[in-house]
Scaffold this motif. Structure first.
Motif, PDB file in Angstrom:
ATOM      1  N   ARG A 117      29.497  32.153  34.302  1.00 12.21           N
ATOM      2  CA  ARG A 117      29.058  30.757  34.220  1.00 12.21           C
ATOM      3  C   ARG A 117      29.272  30.184  32.819  1.00 12.21           C
ATOM      4  O   ARG A 117      29.675  29.027  32.667  1.00 12.21           O
ATOM      5  CB  ARG A 117      27.599  30.662  34.642  1.00 12.21           C
ATOM      6  N   GLY A 118      29.003  30.989  31.801  1.00  7.00           N
ATOM      7  CA  GLY A 118      29.251  30.527  30.437  1.00  7.00           C
ATOM      8  C   GLY A 118      30.721  30.247  30.196  1.00  7.00           C
ATOM      9  O   GLY A 118      31.082  29.250  29.554  1.00  7.00           O
ATOM     10  N   TYR A 119      31.585  31.109  30.729  1.00  2.26           N
ATOM     11  CA  TYR A 119      33.035  30.938  30.561  1.00  2.26           C
ATOM     12  C   TYR A 119      33.497  29.637  31.208  1.00  2.26           C
ATOM     13  O   TYR A 119      34.294  28.887  30.628  1.00  2.26           O
ATOM     14  CB  TYR A 119      33.755  32.133  31.188  1.00  2.26           C
ATOM     15  N   PHE A 120      32.984  29.371  32.396  1.00  2.00           N
ATOM     16  CA  PHE A 120      33.416  28.162  33.098  1.00  2.00           C
ATOM     17  C   PHE A 120      32.795  26.905  32.497  1.00  2.00           C
ATOM     18  O   PHE A 120      33.413  25.835  32.522  1.00  2.00           O
ATOM     19  CB  PHE A 120      33.077  28.268  34.589  1.00  2.00           C
ATOM     20  N   ILE A 121      31.600  27.016  31.957  1.00  6.21           N
ATOM     21  CA  ILE A 121      30.998  25.858  31.286  1.00  6.21           C
ATOM     22  C   ILE A 121      31.819  25.486  30.056  1.00  6.21           C
ATOM     23  O   ILE A 121      32.113  24.304  29.813  1.00  6.21           O
ATOM     24  CB  ILE A 121      29.534  26.163  30.898  1.00  6.21           C
ATOM     25  N   ILE A 122      32.222  26.497  29.284  1.00  8.13           N
ATOM     26  CA  ILE A 122      33.072  26.236  28.114  1.00  8.13           C
ATOM     27  C   ILE A 122      34.401  25.621  28.548  1.00  8.13           C
ATOM     28  O   ILE A 122      34.911  24.680  27.925  1.00  8.13           O
ATOM     29  CB  ILE A 122      33.305  27.543  27.333  1.00  8.13           C
ATOM     30  N   ASN A 168      44.670  25.876  28.321  1.00 10.95           N
ATOM     31  CA  ASN A 168      44.727  26.419  29.682  1.00 10.95           C
ATOM     32  C   ASN A 168      45.327  27.822  29.687  1.00 10.95           C
ATOM     33  O   ASN A 168      44.836  28.725  30.378  1.00 10.95           O
ATOM     34  CB  ASN A 168      45.541  25.484  30.577  1.00 10.95           C
ATOM     35  N   PHE A 169      46.384  28.007  28.905  1.00 12.86           N
ATOM     36  CA  PHE A 169      47.041  29.319  28.828  1.00 12.86           C
ATOM     37  C   PHE A 169      46.081  30.367  28.267  1.00 12.86           C
ATOM     38  O   PHE A 169      45.970  31.482  28.799  1.00 12.86           O
ATOM     39  CB  PHE A 169      48.289  29.217  27.951  1.00 12.86           C
ATOM     40  N   SER A 170      45.367  30.003  27.202  1.00  9.78           N
ATOM     41  CA  SER A 170      44.446  30.952  26.571  1.00  9.78           C
ATOM     42  C   SER A 170      43.299  31.312  27.507  1.00  9.78           C
ATOM     43  O   SER A 170      42.950  32.496  27.668  1.00  9.78           O
ATOM     44  CB  SER A 170      43.896  30.355  25.272  1.00  9.78           C
ATOM     45  N   LEU A 171      42.713  30.294  28.134  1.00  8.60           N
ATOM     46  CA  LEU A 171      41.608  30.554  29.056  1.00  8.60           C
ATOM     47  C   LEU A 171      42.080  31.323  30.287  1.00  8.60           C
ATOM     48  O   LEU A 171      41.342  32.150  30.835  1.00  8.60           O
ATOM     49  CB  LEU A 171      40.959  29.236  29.475  1.00  8.60           C
ATOM     50  N   ALA A 172      43.317  31.047  30.724  1.00  8.82           N
ATOM     51  CA  ALA A 172      43.860  31.765  31.878  1.00  8.82           C
ATOM     52  C   ALA A 172      44.043  33.244  31.558  1.00  8.82           C
ATOM     53  O   ALA A 172      43.720  34.119  32.380  1.00  8.82           O
ATOM     54  CB  ALA A 172      45.186  31.146  32.306  1.00  8.82           C
ATOM     55  N   MET A 173      44.561  33.536  30.375  1.00 11.05           N
ATOM     56  CA  MET A 173      44.721  34.932  29.981  1.00 11.05           C
ATOM     57  C   MET A 173      43.361  35.622  29.879  1.00 11.05           C
ATOM     58  O   MET A 173      43.183  36.763  30.334  1.00 11.05           O
ATOM     59  CB  MET A 173      45.457  35.012  28.644  1.00 11.05           C
ATOM     60  N   GLY A 174      42.396  34.919  29.301  1.00 14.43           N
ATOM     61  CA  GLY A 174      41.053  35.486  29.219  1.00 14.43           C
ATOM     62  C   GLY A 174      40.435  35.689  30.584  1.00 14.43           C
ATOM     63  O   GLY A 174      39.786  36.717  30.848  1.00 14.43           O
ATOM     64  N   GLY A 175      40.639  34.717  31.481  1.00 13.88           N
ATOM     65  CA  GLY A 175      40.105  34.846  32.831  1.00 13.88           C
ATOM     66  C   GLY A 175      40.725  36.012  33.580  1.00 13.88           C
ATOM     67  O   GLY A 175      40.041  36.713  34.339  1.00 13.88           O
ATOM     68  N   THR A 176      42.020  36.226  33.378  1.00 13.40           N
ATOM     69  CA  THR A 176      42.689  37.357  34.030  1.00 13.40           C
ATOM     70  C   THR A 176      42.115  38.679  33.534  1.00 13.40           C
ATOM     71  O   THR A 176      41.862  39.603  34.327  1.00 13.40           O
ATOM     72  CB  THR A 176      44.204  37.308  33.759  1.00 13.40           C
ATOM     73  N   LEU A 228      42.029  27.541  36.438  1.00 10.66           N
ATOM     74  CA  LEU A 228      41.464  26.831  35.287  1.00 10.66           C
ATOM     75  C   LEU A 228      41.873  25.360  35.291  1.00 10.66           C
ATOM     76  O   LEU A 228      41.111  24.497  34.843  1.00 10.66           O
ATOM     77  CB  LEU A 228      41.913  27.502  33.991  1.00 10.66           C
ATOM     78  N   PHE A 229      43.070  25.069  35.800  1.00 14.05           N
ATOM     79  CA  PHE A 229      43.486  23.666  35.896  1.00 14.05           C
ATOM     80  C   PHE A 229      42.563  22.905  36.843  1.00 14.05           C
ATOM     81  O   PHE A 229      42.198  21.749  36.576  1.00 14.05           O
ATOM     82  CB  PHE A 229      44.931  23.574  36.381  1.00 14.05           C
ATOM     83  N   PHE A 261      42.078  35.053  39.952  1.00 17.78           N
ATOM     84  CA  PHE A 261      42.474  35.512  38.620  1.00 17.78           C
ATOM     85  C   PHE A 261      43.309  36.790  38.675  1.00 17.78           C
ATOM     86  O   PHE A 261      43.310  37.570  37.731  1.00 17.78           O
ATOM     87  CB  PHE A 261      41.227  35.753  37.754  1.00 17.78           C
ATOM     88  N   GLY A 262      44.033  36.979  39.773  1.00  9.61           N
ATOM     89  CA  GLY A 262      44.821  38.197  39.927  1.00  9.61           C
ATOM     90  C   GLY A 262      45.964  38.313  38.941  1.00  9.61           C
ATOM     91  O   GLY A 262      46.381  39.415  38.577  1.00  9.61           O
ATOM     92  N   ASP A 263      46.507  37.194  38.499  1.00 10.70           N
ATOM     93  CA  ASP A 263      47.577  37.188  37.498  1.00 10.70           C
ATOM     94  C   ASP A 263      47.451  35.908  36.679  1.00 10.70           C
ATOM     95  O   ASP A 263      46.693  35.000  37.046  1.00 10.70           O
ATOM     96  CB  ASP A 263      48.958  37.289  38.163  1.00 10.70           C
ATOM     97  N   PRO A 264      48.170  35.808  35.554  1.00 12.31           N
ATOM     98  CA  PRO A 264      48.021  34.624  34.690  1.00 12.31           C
ATOM     99  C   PRO A 264      48.325  33.300  35.378  1.00 12.31           C
ATOM    100  O   PRO A 264      47.696  32.286  35.076  1.00 12.31           O
ATOM    101  CB  PRO A 264      49.008  34.903  33.552  1.00 12.31           C
ATOM    102  N   LEU A 265      49.288  33.291  36.311  1.00 14.25           N
ATOM    103  CA  LEU A 265      49.609  32.038  36.992  1.00 14.25           C
ATOM    104  C   LEU A 265      48.463  31.584  37.890  1.00 14.25           C
ATOM    105  O   LEU A 265      48.114  30.397  37.923  1.00 14.25           O
ATOM    106  CB  LEU A 265      50.898  32.196  37.807  1.00 14.25           C
TER     107      LEU A 265
END
Length: 285
Positions: free
Chosen positions: A203-208, A144-152, A173-174, A163-167
Motif C-alpha cells: 500500500r505504501g508503494y502504491f500510495i507513493i 514509471n520505469f523505475s517503479l516498474a522495476m521495483g514492482g517486479t 504502474l501506468f 508484475f511478472g516482468d518489467p513490461l
C-alpha cells in the motif's frame, strides 16, 4: 467543372458520405443487407479522392500542391487508401498487410479537420504543448520505469499477472498513474494472504506511485499542456495591452505638446498685454 470537383463543399460532402458508409458497413446486418452497395460507394469515394489529388496537382503543379501542408496530408491518406482499390481484382483480405492498410481508409475522415475554423492555430497549439511537455513526459517515463522495476522485484512472486516482468509492471504502474481505480491492484494483492508487513509495503508503494506519477506528474503535464495551448490568447492579450500602452503614451505626449503650446501661447498673450499696458502708461505720462 474542375472548380466544383475540388471545391471545399464537395470535398466535405464526400468525406461525410464516405465516413457514414464506412460506419454503416461495419455492422454485419447492414453489410449483408446492402449486398456490397456500401462497398462500391466507398470505392467511388476513393476514386474521387484520387481524382481530386490529381486535379489539384495538375492545376497547381506538384511543387505548388506539395507546398501546402494539408495537401501533403491528403496525399498520404490517398496513398494509404490505394491498396483497397485492388479489392475488386483480388482478395485483399487474404493478406495481413492489406488488412492493416485497410484501416488507412479511416484517415480520410481526419481531412475534415482542414475545414474546422482556426484549425491551424489548434494544431500549432498542440505542437507547442507537446514540445513543452517533452521534459515532463520523459520524467514520467523514467519514474514509471523505475517503479516498474521495483514492482517486479518486490511483487513478481505475489502477483505475476501484474508484475511478472518489467513490461507488465510498467503497464500496471501506468494504470496507477491515471489514478482511476489505483487502489484495486494493492487491494487485490492484500487479499492473497500475504503478511501484514508486506501489505503495508504494498500500500505504501502504491500510495507513493499515485502521488508522484498520478497526482503530481500528470497534473503538472496537464498544466503545461493547457498553458501552451492558451499561449495564443495570452500573446494576443499582451499585444493588445502593449498597443494600448503605446497609444496612451502617444496621447499623453500629444497632450503635453498641446499643453506646452497652449502655455507658450498664453505667455505670449500675457507679454503682449503687458507691453500694451506699458505703452498706455507711457502715453499718459
Amino acid at each position: 467543372m474542375i472548380a466544383f470537383l475540388i471545391s471545399e463543399r464537395t470535398v466535405i460532402a464526400l468525406i461525410l458520405i464516405n465516413t457514414l458508409v464506412l460506419f454503416l458497413d461495419e455492422f454485419p446486418n447492414v453489410h449483408s443487407f446492402t449486398r456490397g452497395v456500401l462497398f462500391w460507394i466507398d470505392y467511388a469515394c476513393m476514386i474521387y479522392f484520387l481524382l481530386e489529388a490529381t486535379l489539384k496537382i495538375r492545376l497547381h503543379g506538384f511543387r505548388g500542391y506539395w507546398a501546402v501542408a494539408w495537401n501533403r496530408f491528403d496525399f498520404i491518406v490517398v496513398l494509404l487508401s490505394m491498396p483497397s482499390l485492388l479489392a475488386p481484382l483480388m482478395n485483399v483480405h487474404a493478406f495481413a498487410i492489406f488488412l492493416v492498410l485497410r484501416v488507412g481508409r479511416l484517415f480520410r475522415f481526419f481531412r475534415i479537420f482542414h475545414f474546422i475554423p482556426n484549425a491551424n492555430k489548434i494544431f500549432a497549439g498542440v505542437g507547442r504543448s507537446l514540445r513543452a511537455s517533452v521534459g515532463i513526459f520523459a520524467a514520467l517515463f523514467i519514474l514509471n520505469f523505475s517503479l516498474a522495476m521495483g514492482g517486479t522485484m518486490l511483487f513478481a512472486g505475489i502477483a505475476p499477472e501484474h508484475f511478472g516482468d518489467p513490461l507488465r509492471s510498467a503497464y500496471s504502474l501506468f494504470k496507477v498513474f491515471t489514478v482511476e481505480g489505483w487502489y484495486e491492484i494493492p487491494d487485490a494483492l492484500a487479499e492473497k494472504g500475504i503478511s501484514a508487513s508486506m501489505i503495508g509495503v504494498v500500500r505504501g508503494y502504491f500510495i507513493i506511485s499515485v502521488l508522484t506519477g498520478g497526482i503530481l506528474g500528470l497534473s503538472l503535464a496537464n498544466a503545461i499542456f493547457v498553458d501552451e495551448m492558451t499561449v495564443d490568447n495570452t500573446l494576443t492579450v499582451e499585444k493588445m495591452v502593449g498597443d494600448l500602452h503605446r497609444e496612451m503614451n502617444r496621447l499623453h505626449a500629444a497632450m503635453r505638446q498641446e499643453q506646452t503650446a497652449a502655455w507658450e501661447q498664453l505667455q505670449a498673450e500675457l507679454k503682449r498685454v503687458q507691453e500694451l499696458m506699458e505703452k498706455m502708461k507711457g502715453g499718459r505720462g
